[in-house]
Scaffold this active site. Structure first.
Site, PDB file in Angstrom:
ATOM      1  CG  HIS A  29      -1.883  -1.081   1.305  1.00 51.75           C
ATOM      2  ND1 HIS A  29      -1.403  -2.600   1.943  1.00 51.75           N
ATOM      3  CD2 HIS A  29      -3.180  -1.073   1.180  1.00 51.75           C
ATOM      4  CE1 HIS A  29      -2.215  -3.218   1.560  1.00 51.75           C
ATOM      5  NE2 HIS A  29      -3.413  -2.658   1.450  1.00 51.75           N
ATOM      6  CG  HIS A 260      -6.032   1.858  -0.663  1.00 50.19           C
ATOM      7  ND1 HIS A 260      -6.111   2.676   0.851  1.00 50.19           N
ATOM      8  CD2 HIS A 260      -6.209   0.481   0.210  1.00 50.19           C
ATOM      9  CE1 HIS A 260      -6.332   1.953   1.832  1.00 50.19           C
ATOM     10  NE2 HIS A 260      -6.370   0.615   1.278  1.00 50.19           N
ATOM     11  CD  GLU A 409     -20.338  -5.454  25.178  1.00 51.11           C
ATOM     12  OE1 GLU A 409     -21.382  -5.838  25.676  1.00 51.11           O
ATOM     13  OE2 GLU A 409     -20.387  -4.834  24.055  1.00 51.11           O
ATOM     14  CG  HIS A 471     -28.291 -12.672  26.879  1.00 57.03           C
ATOM     15  ND1 HIS A 471     -28.987 -12.173  25.849  1.00 57.03           N
ATOM     16  CD2 HIS A 471     -27.890 -11.628  27.709  1.00 57.03           C
ATOM     17  CE1 HIS A 471     -29.134 -10.678  25.757  1.00 57.03           C
ATOM     18  NE2 HIS A 471     -28.337 -10.259  26.774  1.00 57.03           N
TER      19      HIS A 471
END
Length: 659
Positions: A29, A260, A409, A471
């Site tokens: 890149h 890129h 999280e 869950h």
């Protein structure tokens, strides 16, 4: 600044090395390094506090290339500033097997690479953890030993990834003013202009999260210099939006996505050389330019020497503790603390959830191990991760030892990686096991970098009950066990919990503690100093002559013992093996593993999908476990409904033996 070498020539050295290395590798890149070369030149030559001769100097500034695809930017400046291991041969070996110049920066390969980056946004979120660790250690040891900043170069992709919102929100909330992010605002992504997929006002977004912001021309060295000086004076984390042109200097590909992720090609490179006034052959840096870059060595040596003088002047007890924490060695009293809590559990034989016994272990460990820094993603009361009497880490109290991460999280997991990488801190953080899905990219990087991060994951099965299948983790143990270098601990009682905590804190790598919501009986009621869980698996209940061996982990261990008692009534001798860590068991020698598993037929019980158990039993049908998702009901009803019971295991044993 050198009086004889222009800034443009210094920056063009980065551009040349980047485009030539990518072309030589036929992969890479080039655009980002060429676009951010001016920013990197000012940052590394004039601002960043580092010493190439001592890349692990504890009080160095941390630099994180969150836009890790632009790795040649980092490798180029490490070579130009005189890092000993970043030779020109390594630059020429970019992306080749065995080189330290990997396609994306990899921690441990080279001095000056502070973290592994590549998955976009991870570096930015990891840097938040580094900034937290710096402030925490500063509170313990003062400005004379700990007084540095964390700098990040992030791209548009980093800011699009969802983890970036978690990271910048947390950093703003904590007012991490020693965190400075340089955004490569080139408005280009792989598919084309960023405007194709995003219309956000990033500066307003950072301001809303509590950051100080400014925008500059990323090719103007005076503007870069002034913005960095401004950022160092802020009371908030800082964003410097650097408007740049990707692949600056390339006659046809500058400002386009074509630069890129692909080599520029020989014709474009020749045109670039002419456009930027760089007539030198590939991988050749003229001596005046290299000498000007190497002035960083003298600047770094001066900074390092000044710190050494402060270190030498500090009280001996301060430097001894400072060295201990940075080395990762645990305090002398650690082993005794573990023994005491184990003995307490064996003596009192509590019937409690393993998340509760984990909390009791932390109540004992946190005062004994001052580098422990805990937290939870808004589940403190459920995870039992906050030790008694511990102070909160807040913007006003950066020396606190418990952090409320909020419902972040992924950001929590990445920040903990940053704390561990920084050193001097052992992070642990909690959420529900099912939400390791939200943490997984960062957990994978914990393992890839072999960082001591402890993931306290509670509510580890259908045993959590009424919250239901959204869950209740069923596939998660198998998914986590599939990550190389990650230790997954599923303790079966309070004693094993203490042992697994001891292992998690003494290993140099990440750990997951899978803990229950439901109460479990204490199974080892006679204290032993030895850590049985350290072998990964051991015989919990032996018989004179095995007819069958029952394997179990966690909350199903007591069910295996009950099944063995039921079988004994029928005259069937069943041994019970606890396997709290498959990874540790796999590390034992073959003779030990064979002795534990035995030659008799084997069955297993675990309240999860059976994937992976065939390494221990003949086929998945030899496992009493889940076959699909759970349901919403009390835990006891669910265990009966899904047939995860002692009776079911005993019946399967009788059938296997033909009795």
């Amino acid at each position: 600044m050198s009086s004889t070498v222009a800034h443009a020539d210094l920056a063009n050295a980065i551009r040349a090395l980047a485009m030539d290395a990518v072309e030589h590798a036929k992969s890479g890149h080039p655009g980002m390094p060429m676009g951010m070369a001016d920013v990197a030149t000012v940052l590394f030559r004039e601002v960043l506090r580092f010493d190439p001769a001592h890349p692990d100097w504890p009080d160095r500034d941390r630099f994180v290339l969150s836009a890790g695809h632009g790795s040649m930017l980092l490798y180029a400046v490490l070579h130009l500033t005189g890092h000993r291991d970043m030779t020109m041969d390594q630059i020429k070996a970019f992306r080749q097997l065995g080189s330290i110049t990997a396609g994306h920066p990899e921690y441990g390969h080279a001095g000056g690479v502070e973290t592994t980056t590549g998955p976009l946004g991870q570096g930015l979120a990891t840097a938040v953890g580094m900034a937290i660790a710096e402030r925490a250690l500063n509170q313990s040891f003062g400005d004379s030993l700990v007084d540095h900043r964390t700098y990040v170069i992030a791209g548009d992709g980093c800011l699009m990834e969802g983890i970036s919102q978690e990271a910048i929100s947390l950093a703003g909330h904590l007012k991490l003013n020693r965190l400075i992010v340089l955004w490569d605002d080139n408005a280009i992504s792989i598919d084309g202009p960023v405007s194709m997929s995003s219309s956000e006002d990033q500066i307003a977004r950072f301001q809303a999260a509590g950051w100080a912001t400014t925008a500059i021309d990323g090719h103007d060295p005076e503007a870069i210099r002034a913005a960095l000086a401004w950022a160092q004076e802020q009371s908030l984390p800082s964003l410097i939006a650097c408007r740049t042109v990707i692949a600056r200097g390339a006659p046809k590909k500058a400002g386009t996505s074509a630069s890129h992720g692909s080599p520029l090609g020989a014709e474009e490179i020749a045109g670039t050389r002419a456009a930027i006034g760089w007539p030198h052959p590939p991988f050749e840096i003229p001596e005046p330019i290299l000498s000007a870059w190497r002035q960083a060595e003298a600047r770094g040596q001066s900074l390092y020497d000044a710190w050494i003088a402060r270190y030498d002047a500090a009280p001996a007890e301060t430097t001894v503790e400072f060295n201990r924490r940075l080395s990762g060695e645990l305090p002398e009293g650690f082993a005794a603390t573990i023994r005491e809590i184990k003995q307490s559990f064996s003596t009192s034989s509590p019937k409690i959830a393993t998340r509760q016994s984990s909390g009791m272990v932390l109540d004992a460990l946190v005062p004994a191990v001052p580098e422990l820094l805990g937290g939870s993603a808004d589940l403190t009361g459920s995870n039992n991760t906050k030790a008694k009497g511990v102070d909160l880490l807040t913007a006003a109290n950066p020396g606190g030892r418990y952090l409320h991460y909020g419902i972040r999280e992924h950001g929590m997991a990445a920040a903990m990686n940053g704390m561990a990488l920084h050193g001097g801190v052992i992070p642990f953080g909690g959420t529900f096991l099912v939400f390791t899905d939200y943490c997984r990219p960062a957990i994978r990087l914990s393992a890839l970098m072999a960082q001591r991060v402890v993931y306290v994951m509670t509510h580890d099965s259908i045993g959590l009950g009424e919250d239901g299948p959204t869950h209740q983790p069923v596939e998660h143990l198998a998914a986590l066990r599939a990550i190389p270098g990650l230790a997954v601990f599923r303790p079966g009682d309070a004693v094993e919990v203490a042992e697994c905590w001891a292992l998690a804190l003494t290993r140099r790598g990440p750990s997951v503690l899978a803990l229950t919501r439901q109460a479990l009986p204490t199974l080892r009621t006679v204290h032993t100093d030895g850590n049985h869980s350290a072998r990964g698996g051991y015989v919990l209940h032996e018989v004179e002559a095995r007819d069958i061996t029952l394997l179990a982990t966690g909350s199903e261990l007591h069910l295996a013992l009950e099944a063995a008692r039921l079988l004994a009534v029928d005259g069937i001798q069943a041994a019970v093996v606890s396997l709290p860590s498959w990874e540790y068991f796999a590390e034992q020698d073959r003779s030990y593993r064979e002795a534990v598993l035995g030659a008799a037929p084997r069955l297993a019980i675990e309240a999860a999908l059976p994937f992976g158990w065939t390494r221990f039993v003949g086929q998945e049908s030899d496992v009493v476990g889940m076959t699909g998702f759970g349901a919403s009901a009390p835990a006891e009803d669910l265990y009966r409904h899904f047939g995860i019971t002692a009776d079911a295991l005993a019946a399967k044993a009788r059938a296997k033996l033909g009795r």
